[in-house]
Structures are given as C-alpha cells and as structure tokens.
Design an enzyme around this catalytic site. Structure first.
Site, PDB file in Angstrom:
ATOM      1  N   ARG A   1       0.817  -1.203   0.000  1.00  0.00           N
ATOM      2  CA  ARG A   1       0.000   0.000   0.000  1.00  0.00           C
ATOM      3  C   ARG A   1       0.866   1.274   0.000  1.00  0.00           C
ATOM      4  NH1 ARG A   1      -3.927  -0.185   4.667  1.00  0.00           N
ATOM      5  NH2 ARG A   1      -4.473  -2.222   3.835  1.00  0.00           N
TER       6      ARG A   1
ATOM      7  N   ARG B   1      -2.843   6.759   0.550  1.00  0.00           N
ATOM      8  CA  ARG B   1      -3.305   8.029   1.104  1.00  0.00           C
ATOM      9  C   ARG B   1      -2.289   8.766   1.965  1.00  0.00           C
ATOM     10  NH1 ARG B   1      -8.829   6.056   3.717  1.00  0.00           N
ATOM     11  NH2 ARG B   1      -7.571   4.166   3.929  1.00  0.00           N
TER      12      ARG B   1
ATOM     13  N   ARG C   1      -7.103  11.832  -6.015  1.00  0.00           N
ATOM     14  CA  ARG C   1      -8.359  11.195  -5.678  1.00  0.00           C
ATOM     15  C   ARG C   1      -9.500  12.193  -5.541  1.00  0.00           C
ATOM     16  NH1 ARG C   1      -9.348   6.707  -3.277  1.00  0.00           N
ATOM     17  NH2 ARG C   1     -11.450   7.436  -3.802  1.00  0.00           N
TER      18      ARG C   1
ATOM     19  N   ASP D   1      -6.510  -3.031  -7.199  1.00  0.00           N
ATOM     20  CA  ASP D   1      -7.270  -3.503  -6.048  1.00  0.00           C
ATOM     21  C   ASP D   1      -7.314  -5.026  -6.084  1.00  0.00           C
ATOM     22  OD1 ASP D   1      -9.158  -2.388  -3.803  1.00  0.00           O
ATOM     23  OD2 ASP D   1     -10.182  -4.131  -4.623  1.00  0.00           O
TER      24      ASP D   1
ATOM     25  N   TYR E   1     -15.449 -11.470   0.219  1.00  0.00           N
ATOM     26  CA  TYR E   1     -16.140 -10.280  -0.281  1.00  0.00           C
ATOM     27  C   TYR E   1     -17.342 -10.659  -1.136  1.00  0.00           C
ATOM     28  CZ  TYR E   1     -12.596  -6.926   1.255  1.00  0.00           C
ATOM     29  OH  TYR E   1     -11.777  -6.139   2.013  1.00  0.00           O
TER      30      TYR E   1
END
Length: 335
Positions: free
Chosen positions: A23, A27, A36, A72, A148
């Site tokens: 990652r 962010r 974003r 992703d 998921y």
C-alpha cells in the site's frame, strides 16, 4: 529483469535487502489525495494514465526496490461478472454478491480483455522504471475474494464466508475453484506485461482452522502459484503459528505479518525466502526510532532471501518522513 528484488525472492544472498511497502501508493502521500479528489477509486484504477501516475508517486518520493501497480485485490472478480465500488467509511462493496449455493457458477469472461487496463498500466510502468527497479503485480487470493463475494463487503470475523463454507461445502469449493482459475490467468497476464514479481493477497484466509485451511486454501494456492513465470509472494494474516502451512503454498516468498518474530520464522523455515515485517504502527515513531527498528529487523532476518516490507499495508496517516527513513535505512545497509 534480474533486479535486487528478484534475486532476494529467489533466495540469493544480497548486499542489502530490497525494500518496498504494501500500500505504498496510497493516502499517506499528499499528491495521491489530490488525485483522488478528481477521480473515484474505481476510475483511478481503471484509467492507465491515472493509475500510472499514482503507482509512481512512491518511486518519486522514496526510490524503493519495487513499484507496485495501483490496483485492487477485487479486480480479479470482474471477469466473473462481479461489480464493486468503494464506499467511504466502509470499503469495497460488491453490487451483485453471491445469493446462495445456486449462484456460485458465474459466466466467465476473458481476463485479457476485461482487465486490459491492468496490462496497459504494467506496460507503462515497465517503460518508465523497468530498467531501474522491480515492477510488482498482485491479486486477491481465492478465499479473500470469496469473503467479499459472499458477504458483499468487508466483515470483521469473516463469518458470512465461514458460515457459507460450513453449510455449502461443495458450492464453496466450486466458487474457490473459479476464483483460482481466474487469479492464475490474471497473474500470468501480469507477468506477460512486465511484472517482475507478483503477490497473492489471501489476507483473510488465516481465520480458518488448520484442517479447513488445508482443505479449502492450500490446494488453490498451489494451483494459482505453481510454476508461474516470475517469482511469487504469498501473504496471509494471522499465520504465525502455522508457518509450515504457509510455506507449502507454492510461493517463492512467504510474507510475514507484524506479529511474527522474523528471526524465529527464519530458523523455522530454513532457506525459505521471506518478506516483512515491521509493524506499520512503528512508522509513527520518530525517524530515528524507525531507523533503529528497521536495522534490528534486517539483522534478525539475515543476509539471504529477505525482502524488507511492513507486516501489513501503510496506514493512511503515516508520516512521509518515516517511510523515507524506513526505505533509506534498508538502502544504507552494506554487508
């Protein structure tokens, strides 16, 4: 390309450990947040130009030994007709989840066509940095994708998928088999487009007890990872007490979460290459503390077959200077 990352993944002794962060293109980097503001997550992932810009942000900041594609883990669901979006405060939401055992057999599309934007992204990354650093691809693992697909989104204990497995073991097996087929083809597709190393994130599979892991996870990991054209890494959280199961996945490198003592893991696993495993929370310490903790980890991991990383992804509030200290410490090692 025979990068430092590839050599360590093969178990070779290296002058220093290659370093990258799960990652890392996220962010914690201010420019990522600015991008974003202009694009939704799915828009950013599926636009090769935007995804390339994001993927290269950590390269511009830190010069790690691997640039991981911005994507992703759920991307591999798309060829099976699943749609998803990201909800703020929730995470990924599957718009058409599995509705019982009769709904697991989904029509399959073509991986290379439906995920062509991933190939385009990897082509761009290879063109931009392929001569200077490793290019890293990845995919979600079968169990995590099933979690998921069945729950429709993230869950704390993975109870929906565990319940489905208990009630409908045959249907669950068919679902995992479909995911494994797609993920295998997807990782090969990534290698064809320049990925030097690929990682399988089956993060949630560690919630299963050992017998169920042996039955429902290991066979599909082996199916996905066996004889891939590039080195592979497997990451499953919470496997510290079952490293032998993790090591039998067929991956070239075993990813360790931050709860595992890396020195003890190396003693237990022998020559098996490993990746990890600094606690992501350690990056909230001072840069000097980060350097000290990183040096200690590198020393305990040994000089051969170690890829330095965190034990999970970079937290969104992590200071840039701490990530820089982590990477620079690895690059300053001379052994």
């Amino acid at each position: 390309m025979d990068t430092l990352l590839v050599r360590a993944a093969r178990g070779e002794r290296t002058s220093r450990p290659p370093v990258w962060l799960m990652r890392q293109a996220g962010r914690h980097i201010p420019e990522y947040r600015e991008i974003r503001e202009q694009h939704s997550f799915v828009e950013a992932v599926t636009d090769p130009a935007v995804a390339t810009e994001i993927s290269l942000l950590p390269w511009e900041y830190y010069r790690p030994d691997g640039v991981v594609m911005f994507s992703d883990i759920l991307t591999a669901l798309e060829p099976l007709g699943f749609s998803y979006h990201i909800e703020s405060g929730t995470g990924p939401v599957i718009e058409n989840p599995v509705d019982g055992p009769d709904d697991v057999d989904r029509p399959r599309g073509d991986v290379t066509t439906e995920l062509d934007y991933v190939g385009a992204l990897l082509d761009r990354l290879t063109d931009r940095v392929g001569g200077e650093t490793g290019v890293i691809g990845f995919a979600g693992g079968p169990f995590t994708l099933a979690s998921y697909a069945i729950a429709g989104g993230p869950t704390r204990s993975q109870m929906p998928v565990r319940r489905f497995r208990a009630r409908h073991p045959d249907a669950f097996d068919r679902l995992l088999s479909q995911f494994a087929d797609v993920v295998r083809e997807y990782l090969e597709f990534q290698a064809d487009h320049g990925a030097d190393v690929v990682q399988l994130f089956d993060t949630y599979a560690g919630v299963l007890p050992p017998a169920d892991y042996e039955r429902f996870v290991l066979p599909y990991h082996r199916e996905v990872l066996a004889e891939l054209p590039v080195p592979s890494i497997v990451f499953v959280r919470g496997m510290g007490g079952r490293l032998d199961q993790l090591a039998r996945s067929g991956a070239d490198v075993v990813g360790l979460d931050w709860t595992v003592d890396i020195g003890a893991a190396r003693s237990r696993l022998g020559d098996q290459p490993v990746q990890g495993n600094l606690d992501p929370a350690a990056l909230f310490g001072s840069p000097e503390t980060v350097r000290e903790r990183t040096r200690e980890l590198i020393e305990r991991a040994g000089p051969a077959g170690h890829v330095l990383n965190l034990g999970h992804g970079v937290d969104k509030d992590t200071p840039v200077e701490s990530v820089r200290a982590f990477v620079e410490t690895a690059k300053s090692v001379d052994r």
